[in-house]
Motif scaffolding. Structure first.
Motif, PDB file in Angstrom:
ATOM      1  N   TYR A 149       0.852  -1.184   0.000  1.00 30.14           N
ATOM      2  CA  TYR A 149       0.000   0.000   0.000  1.00 30.14           C
ATOM      3  C   TYR A 149       0.888   1.235   0.000  1.00 30.14           C
TER       4      TYR A 149
ATOM      5  N   MET B 104      13.801  -0.940   2.703  1.00 29.14           N
ATOM      6  CA  MET B 104      12.659  -1.243   3.571  1.00 29.14           C
ATOM      7  C   MET B 104      11.680  -2.187   2.875  1.00 29.14           C
ATOM      8  N   GLY B 105      11.689  -2.179   1.529  1.00 27.34           N
ATOM      9  CA  GLY B 105      10.792  -3.067   0.793  1.00 27.34           C
ATOM     10  C   GLY B 105      11.069  -4.531   1.034  1.00 27.34           C
TER      11      GLY B 105
ATOM     12  N   TRP C   3      11.159  -5.899   3.788  1.00 28.72           N
ATOM     13  CA  TRP C   3      10.625  -6.213   5.117  1.00 28.72           C
ATOM     14  C   TRP C   3      10.019  -7.608   5.163  1.00 28.72           C
TER      15      TRP C   3
ATOM     16  N   LEU D 242       9.971   5.422  -3.818  1.00 27.61           N
ATOM     17  CA  LEU D 242       8.894   4.653  -3.181  1.00 27.61           C
ATOM     18  C   LEU D 242       8.417   3.538  -4.115  1.00 27.61           C
TER      19      LEU D 242
ATOM     20  N   ARG E 275      10.757   0.728  -3.770  1.00 28.66           N
ATOM     21  CA  ARG E 275      10.433  -0.032  -2.555  1.00 28.66           C
ATOM     22  C   ARG E 275       9.289  -0.998  -2.831  1.00 28.66           C
TER      23      ARG E 275
ATOM     24  N   GLN F 134       8.908  -5.168  -2.635  1.00 33.11           N
ATOM     25  CA  GLN F 134       7.909  -5.804  -1.770  1.00 33.11           C
ATOM     26  C   GLN F 134       7.291  -7.018  -2.437  1.00 33.11           C
TER      27      GLN F 134
ATOM     28  N   VAL G 190      12.014   2.763  10.932  1.00 30.13           N
ATOM     29  CA  VAL G 190      10.929   2.787   9.945  1.00 30.13           C
ATOM     30  C   VAL G 190       9.732   3.537  10.506  1.00 30.13           C
TER      31      VAL G 190
ATOM     32  N   PHE H  97       3.924   3.052   6.306  1.00 32.28           N
ATOM     33  CA  PHE H  97       4.509   1.848   5.712  1.00 32.28           C
ATOM     34  C   PHE H  97       4.634   0.753   6.761  1.00 32.28           C
TER      35      PHE H  97
ATOM     36  N   SER I  30       1.498  -0.912   7.335  1.00 30.59           N
ATOM     37  CA  SER I  30       1.018  -1.761   6.257  1.00 30.59           C
ATOM     38  C   SER I  30       1.789  -3.074   6.169  1.00 30.59           C
ATOM     39  N   VAL I  31       3.001  -3.148   6.723  1.00 26.34           N
ATOM     40  CA  VAL I  31       3.737  -4.410   6.618  1.00 26.34           C
ATOM     41  C   VAL I  31       3.829  -5.169   7.941  1.00 26.34           C
TER      42      VAL I  31
END
Lengths: 264, 291
Positions: A91, A112-113, A115, A161, A164, A168, B166, B173, B176-177
């Motif tokens: 999102y 960070m993607g 995660w 973004l 990222r 994901q 983060v 973000f 959302s994760v």
């Protein structure tokens, strides 16, 4: 006296063209704040692999719909079913939510993607570097890895973004006005990325304002004005009559509104 | 060379109480400074100040019941800190009031209540001890407490580093994760209270937050990334402790305020000379580059 039964060697063939279950299914969903509905009695199915634009005037409930799809707000009423697990949903909210005064490099923001793969504690190390470099290349940010995010232009930040989002690796991608205040070249590049996601079989839902862009690049459209006005192939949904209906939406909530009694 | 040795190292070789004070100050630096960096990055520096005052009535009740007892005042301080943190959060969530406003209300009440409770039983000397600490009288138990807090803080920060970062940059973000956002914030508040209570024993309730916030805001002018900032902040805090103690020994100054004053001087120097956005570099930016 029965004929010998021959066990089939291969599994029985699937019935041809059985429709895949929807990625998202809204069943009489009402979304809103403080009991005031922002999206009213919505029935909706999004098929897997669909590339859908969400169009509607300001205050039509586009962002609210995306937040609910992402699982960030609970419906006031009705049921939302998701065909993919929550961790495969990405999102991207409207850009304002990011604190770009934070001392973070572009590389770390994009990383960070990962995660989902690395979680809270997993190490993001050298073995992930090629994937991150590839994502940065795909959005055209190669060479800016060590820039602090505060030094990026609006377009570069949005590209980061999107990089990222690439990492994901989501099955359902929700974009809230991803092209606000971007120049034509950036919009074209990012639209190409969205088409790449579609070709990879991912489902994309994007809230948008630019009708020309929607007509040119988004095969499906969902026209929203608190209520669902139309949902289908873009040229069918975006008729002048439908758009006029959407524009007539009354924006201010009525403070004296009575509880809704409409049947499901 | 000899003069430098005599000024900076000699007193610590000679006096046991100064060595203890130095060890305590170093332990506080190791844990408080990185907490301060996140406090600053989360725009909670003033919240830290408010929380420091909020500890006072708890510690004061411990003092009222058991005198200057380490466990009683520690436990009281921790309890009061957590209660105020949770109450302020709850008031912010349930009413119109923002969290900073409700914090301000709670800490003013806490400070007044704490000073009143201490005065009920004690002398002005005890009040000074509570308000400004007693870094020159750290006993074994207090040193162990400071060390334990440092160890807990460093391990927790190492584990929570990613969600903390983060959540500062892009809370949407993180939501959302992962569901780690709220627990991370809560654990961070616990760390803050732990460090404030530890700092309270050495520097008192009014100055404890100084060794947390001042090194962090100084570090902002020297490092561009969070890791570097934490390292610089620890160095600044440790240096402040060392120079402050030496200064207080040679010039007969109160030790706690001397430590904070040195940290303050380092802050002003960083503000002026720091390579990352320091005032001097802003005034003399040099000619612009080609690209």
């Amino acid at each position: 006296m029965s004929a010998p039964v021959v066990a089939p060697v291969s599994p029985p063939p699937q019935p041809a063209r059985r429709p895949l279950p929807p990625v998202l299914r809204f069943d009489n969903v009402t979304l809103g704040y403080d009991r005031h509905p922002a999206v009213h009695h919505l029935h909706l199915q999004i098929a897997p692999g669909a590339l859908t634009a969400i169009v509607g005037p300001n205050g039509a409930g586009k962002s609210t719909l995306l937040k609910a799809a992402a699982g960030l707000i609970r419906p006031l009423d009705g049921v939302i079913q998701r065909g993919v697990p929550a961790r495969r949903i990405a999102y991207l909210p409207q850009a304002a939510a990011l604190d770009n005064s934070f001392p973070l490099t572009v590389y770390d923001l994009v990383a960070m993607g990962l995660w989902e793969r690395c979680g809270l504690f997993g190490r993001i190390g050298r073995r992930h570097a090629p994937r991150i470099a590839e994502a940065l290349r795909a959005v055209g940010l190669t060479g800016l890895e060590s820039r602090p995010i505060g030094a990026l232009s609006g377009g570069q930040l949005q590209r980061a973004l999107f990089a990222r989002l690439l990492l994901q690796d989501a099955a359902l991608i929700l974009l809230d006005e991803p092209f606000n205040a971007l120049d034509a070249a950036t919009v074209a590049d990012l639209t190409a990325l969205i088409h790449r996601w579609r070709d990879e079989g991912r489902t994309v839902l994007a809230a948008l304002h630019d009708l020309e862009l929607v007509r040119a690049s988004f095969p499906q459209t969902l026209l929203l004005a608190r209520e669902l006005i139309a949902h289908g192939p873009t040229d069918v949904a975006l008729t002048e009559a439908n758009l006029a209906r959407a524009r007539r939406m009354n924006e201010a909530p009525d403070p004296h509104a009575a509880p809704c009694v409409r049947a499901a | 060379m000899h003069a430098i040795y005599a000024w900076l190292i000699g007193p610590f070789v000679e006096f046991d109480f100064l060595r203890r004070a130095l060890v305590g100050a170093l332990a506080l630096s190791l844990s408080g400074a990185p907490v301060g960096v996140f406090l600053m990055l989360r725009r909670m520096s003033l919240t830290g100040d408010a929380m420091a005052h909020a500890i006072l009535p708890g510690a004061a009740i411990g003092y009222l019941l058991y005198g200057l007892s380490l466990p009683a005042m520690t436990f009281g301080g921790l309890a009061a800190g957590f209660v105020v943190a949770l109450l302020a959060g709850a008031v912010a969530r349930l009413t119109q009031l923002r969290e900073d406003a409700s914090m301000a209300a709670f800490y003013l009440l806490s400070l007044a209540l704490g000073v009143t409770i201490v005065s009920l039983r004690g002398s002005n000397v005890d009040l000074l001890h509570v308000l400004f600490g007693s870094v020159l009288a750290l006993d074994d138990a207090t040193l162990i407490l400071l060390g334990a807090v440092a160890v807990i803080t460093l391990f927790t920060l190492a584990a929570l580093w990613r969600p903390l970062v983060v959540e500062c940059v892009d809370p949407g973000f993180l939501r959302s994760v992962s569901r780690a956002g709220a627990p991370t914030h809560l654990i961070f508040l616990v760390l803050l209270v732990l460090n404030l209570v530890a700092g309270f024993h050495a520097l008192g309730t009014l100055l404890a937050v100084g060794v947390i916030v001042l090194p962090a805001v100084s570090a902002r002018f020297w490092a561009r990334q969070v890791t570097g900032m934490a390292a610089v902040a620890i160095a600044v805090a440790a240096l402040s402790g060392w120079l402050g103690l030496a200064l207080s020994y040679h010039h007969g100054l109160p030790a706690g305020p001397a430590i904070i004053l040195v940290a303050g001087v380092i802050y002003v120097l960083s503000l002026c000379l720091g390579p990352v956005g320091g005032l001097v570099w802003r005034a003399l930016p040099g000619r612009h580059l080609e690209a």
